[in-house]
Design an enzyme around this catalytic site. Structure first.
Site, PDB file in Angstrom:
ATOM      1  N   TYR A 288       0.838  -1.210   0.000  1.00 50.34           N
ATOM      2  CA  TYR A 288       0.000   0.000   0.000  1.00 50.34           C
ATOM      3  C   TYR A 288       0.869   1.256   0.000  1.00 50.34           C
ATOM      4  O   TYR A 288       0.744   2.117  -0.866  1.00 50.34           O
ATOM      5  CB  TYR A 288      -0.908  -0.026   1.230  1.00 50.34           C
ATOM      6  CG  TYR A 288      -1.893   1.120   1.291  1.00 50.34           C
ATOM      7  CD1 TYR A 288      -2.983   1.170   0.428  1.00 50.34           C
ATOM      8  CD2 TYR A 288      -1.733   2.154   2.211  1.00 50.34           C
ATOM      9  CE1 TYR A 288      -3.897   2.219   0.497  1.00 50.34           C
ATOM     10  CE2 TYR A 288      -2.639   3.202   2.281  1.00 50.34           C
ATOM     11  CZ  TYR A 288      -3.718   3.229   1.423  1.00 50.34           C
ATOM     12  OH  TYR A 288      -4.613   4.274   1.486  1.00 50.34           O
TER      13      TYR A 288
ATOM     14  N   GLU B  97       4.171   1.793  -0.526  1.00 52.20           N
ATOM     15  CA  GLU B  97       5.080   1.998  -1.662  1.00 52.20           C
ATOM     16  C   GLU B  97       4.296   2.137  -2.970  1.00 52.20           C
ATOM     17  O   GLU B  97       4.722   2.844  -3.876  1.00 52.20           O
ATOM     18  CB  GLU B  97       6.101   0.861  -1.762  1.00 52.20           C
ATOM     19  CG  GLU B  97       7.033   0.754  -0.550  1.00 52.20           C
ATOM     20  CD  GLU B  97       8.070   1.882  -0.434  1.00 52.20           C
ATOM     21  OE1 GLU B  97       7.871   2.975  -0.997  1.00 52.20           O
ATOM     22  OE2 GLU B  97       9.095   1.648   0.230  1.00 52.20           O
TER      23      GLU B  97
ATOM     24  N   THR C 149      -1.639   7.840  18.981  1.00 52.53           N
ATOM     25  CA  THR C 149      -2.656   8.819  18.583  1.00 52.53           C
ATOM     26  C   THR C 149      -2.933   8.750  17.084  1.00 52.53           C
ATOM     27  O   THR C 149      -2.098   8.307  16.294  1.00 52.53           O
ATOM     28  CB  THR C 149      -2.213  10.261  18.912  1.00 52.53           C
ATOM     29  OG1 THR C 149      -1.034  10.547  18.166  1.00 52.53           O
ATOM     30  CG2 THR C 149      -1.949  10.441  20.389  1.00 52.53           C
TER      31      THR C 149
HETATM   32  N1  LIG Z   1     -10.335   6.211   4.155  1.00 52.04           N
HETATM   33  C1  LIG Z   1      -9.187   6.739   4.526  1.00 52.04           C
HETATM   34  O1  LIG Z   1      -8.995   7.053   5.716  1.00 52.04           O
HETATM   35  C2  LIG Z   1      -8.094   6.995   3.519  1.00 52.04           C
HETATM   36  C3  LIG Z   1      -6.891   7.530   3.962  1.00 52.04           C
HETATM   37  C4  LIG Z   1      -5.877   7.769   3.044  1.00 52.04           C
HETATM   38  C5  LIG Z   1      -6.074   7.513   1.704  1.00 52.04           C
HETATM   39  N2  LIG Z   1      -7.256   6.995   1.287  1.00 52.04           N
HETATM   40  C6  LIG Z   1      -7.396   6.711  -0.154  1.00 52.04           C
HETATM   41  O2  LIG Z   1      -8.653   7.150  -0.638  1.00 52.04           O
HETATM   42  C7  LIG Z   1      -9.134   6.259  -1.637  1.00 52.04           C
HETATM   43  C8  LIG Z   1     -10.529   5.779  -1.278  1.00 52.04           C
HETATM   44  O3  LIG Z   1     -10.480   5.112  -0.017  1.00 52.04           O
HETATM   45  P1  LIG Z   1     -11.780   4.553   0.719  1.00 52.04           P
HETATM   46  O4  LIG Z   1     -11.586   4.748   2.170  1.00 52.04           O
HETATM   47  O5  LIG Z   1     -12.994   5.082   0.067  1.00 52.04           O
HETATM   48  O6  LIG Z   1     -11.598   2.992   0.460  1.00 52.04           O
HETATM   49  P2  LIG Z   1     -12.596   1.934  -0.180  1.00 52.04           P
HETATM   50  O7  LIG Z   1     -11.922   0.614  -0.082  1.00 52.04           O
HETATM   51  O8  LIG Z   1     -13.960   2.070   0.410  1.00 52.04           O
HETATM   52  O9  LIG Z   1     -12.663   2.424  -1.683  1.00 52.04           O
HETATM   53  C9  LIG Z   1     -11.763   2.039  -2.671  1.00 52.04           C
HETATM   54  C10 LIG Z   1     -12.567   1.686  -3.908  1.00 52.04           C
HETATM   55  O10 LIG Z   1     -11.664   1.307  -4.960  1.00 52.04           O
HETATM   56  C11 LIG Z   1     -12.201   0.146  -5.600  1.00 52.04           C
HETATM   57  N3  LIG Z   1     -11.095  -0.579  -6.234  1.00 52.04           N
HETATM   58  C12 LIG Z   1     -10.080  -1.249  -5.631  1.00 52.04           C
HETATM   59  N4  LIG Z   1      -9.254  -1.774  -6.544  1.00 52.04           N
HETATM   60  C13 LIG Z   1      -9.743  -1.419  -7.770  1.00 52.04           C
HETATM   61  C14 LIG Z   1      -9.365  -1.679  -9.096  1.00 52.04           C
HETATM   62  N5  LIG Z   1      -8.263  -2.400  -9.382  1.00 52.04           N
HETATM   63  N6  LIG Z   1     -10.116  -1.174 -10.101  1.00 52.04           N
HETATM   64  C15 LIG Z   1     -11.242  -0.440  -9.830  1.00 52.04           C
HETATM   65  N7  LIG Z   1     -11.665  -0.181  -8.588  1.00 52.04           N
HETATM   66  C16 LIG Z   1     -10.928  -0.668  -7.570  1.00 52.04           C
HETATM   67  C17 LIG Z   1     -12.875  -0.609  -4.479  1.00 52.04           C
HETATM   68  O11 LIG Z   1     -13.810  -1.575  -4.922  1.00 52.04           O
HETATM   69  C18 LIG Z   1     -13.512   0.521  -3.682  1.00 52.04           C
HETATM   70  O12 LIG Z   1     -14.789   0.845  -4.166  1.00 52.04           O
HETATM   71  C19 LIG Z   1      -8.103   5.126  -1.737  1.00 52.04           C
HETATM   72  O13 LIG Z   1      -7.245   5.379  -2.806  1.00 52.04           O
HETATM   73  C20 LIG Z   1      -7.361   5.214  -0.430  1.00 52.04           C
HETATM   74  O14 LIG Z   1      -6.056   4.725  -0.548  1.00 52.04           O
HETATM   75  C21 LIG Z   1      -8.269   6.719   2.166  1.00 52.04           C
END
Ligand SMILES: NC(=O)c1ccc[n+]([C@@H]2O[C@H](COP(=O)([O-])OP(=O)(O)OC[C@H]3O[C@@H](n4cnc5c(N)ncnc54)[C@H](O)[C@@H]3O)[C@@H](O)[C@H]2O)c1
Length: 314
Positions: A145, A147, A210
């Site tokens: 994740y 990297e 935290t």
């Molecule tokens: N929620 C957090 O606290 C947080 C923090 C930092 C970064 N992010 C980033 O924000 C974005 C959304 O996160 P989230 O919390 O909504 O997570 P989530 O897992 O609910 O959403 C990710 C979505 O991407 C889809 N997905 C995964 N692999 C895929 C692929 N190969 N092709 C098409 N779709 C694909 C999943 O089905 C899902 O709907 C992500 O990139 C995540 O890394 C989230």
């Protein structure tokens, strides 16, 4: 002016809120998702809107659509999910970025990458500013994740340098709210579900580590603001809530709001678990005029209300 907007990962937690926000503003939304962690249920309330379209597609394969803006969110975000198939996780971040950047380059449209505070790893600098390069283990179980997201950032900046693409990189810190996964092992959803079920609340370590938690509406507002800045503003920019809480404080707030009588249970700390993480959001304040508006307590109340509904229908 209304635009046609592509959101990859649009059926996930954050993507579904972003879809809602952009539809409310009058835009057309093409939501692309392979439903690995997202679901049709997260966006089914949008199906009646003629400006909303849902496409099943995996971003590791090229995609050809005509749009004015691209938000690249596709990637499982919680350790339980991204460690399930770590090779696919790296592929999603890296090949997904290449495919979406290729599309943005062909269309000459701005593209925003959902990056993460995980690029800072277990930070030696606190709170983290965007110029901190991070302290990431390249070979651990979280590396697919961390990297993957770092490589995606590199690709975004190389497309900018090499092709003068309009790129926007947002580093998202812990975000919570309705439509989080009930079983994804993330601390806010974990605590809430455990409290509502009357099960023990599991805290890793002594609970003094935290985290800062940003309510999803605030985060989405930061994303939209960044996307609509001019060509010169690229980020990376931290978006998160600097209010810092220990895991013990969070557990107690959840217990209080739910009125649950769950006990607190301590477990060993997982590998590479950061001890402390807090965003410095000076840049977001300055360049986006953004700051969080939803405090932890009202945010938790809305999230708990959502989970009550989910557990009642489960
Ligand atoms: N929620 C957090 O606290 C947080 C923090 C930092 C970064 N992010 C980033 O924000 C974005 C959304 O996160 P989230 O919390 O909504 O997570 P989530 O897992 O609910 O959403 C990710 C979505 O991407 C889809 N997905 C995964 N692999 C895929 C692929 N190969 N092709 C098409 N779709 C694909 C999943 O089905 C899902 O709907 C992500 O990139 C995540 O890394 C989230």
């Amino acid at each position: 002016m209304s635009s046609r907007v592509l959101i990859t990962g649009g059926a996930g937690f954050i993507g579904s809120h972003l879809s809602e926000r952009l539809l409310d503003e009058g835009h057309e939304v093409i939501c692309v998702d392979n439903f690995f962690t997202g679901s049709r249920r997260n966006v089914e309330h949008l199906f009646g809107n003629p400006r909303f379209e849902l496409l099943r597609h995996d971003v590791t394969f090229p995609l050809y659509v005509e749009v004015d803006q691209i938000y690249n969110l596709a990637c499982p975000a919680s350790p339980v999910h991204y460690q399930h198939d770590p090779v696919q996780t790296t592929k999603t971040s890296v090949m997904g970025a290449i495919n979406m950047l290729g599309l943005a380059k062909r269309l000459r449209v701005p593209i925003l990458q959902a990056s993460t505070s995980e690029v800072y790893g277990d930070p030696a600098v606190h709170p983290q500013t965007e110029d901190y390069w991070g302290n990431v283990n390249p070979i651990g179980t979280r590396s697919c994740y961390d990297e993957g997201k770092r490589a995606a950032e590199t690709l975004f900046f190389d497309y900018r340098r090499q092709h003068d693409l309009s790129i926007k990189v947002i580093r998202i810190f812990n975000t919570y709210g309705p439509r989080m996964h009930p079983n994804d092992g993330r601390v806010v959803s974990n605590f809430i579900v455990q409290a509502l079920r009357g099960e023990p609340i599991t805290i890793y370590g002594d609970g003094s580590q935290t985290r800062s938690f940003c309510f999803v509406d605030d985060l989405v507002d930061g994303m939209v603001r960044l996307m609509n800045t001019d060509h010169e503003v690229t980020g990376p920019v931290n978006v998160g809530n600097p209010g810092e809480f220990t895991m013990l404080e969070l557990a107690n707030a959840v217990l209080e709001i739910t009125g649950s009588s769950s006990e607190i249970e301590h477990r060993p700390l997982p590998q590479d678990d950061p001890k402390q993480r807090q965003p410095n959001i000076d840049l977001a304040r300055r360049e986006l005029g953004w700051e969080p508006t939803v405090a932890l307590r009202p945010g938790l109340e809305r999230t708990i209300e959502y989970f009550r509904g989910v557990l009642a229908t489960a």
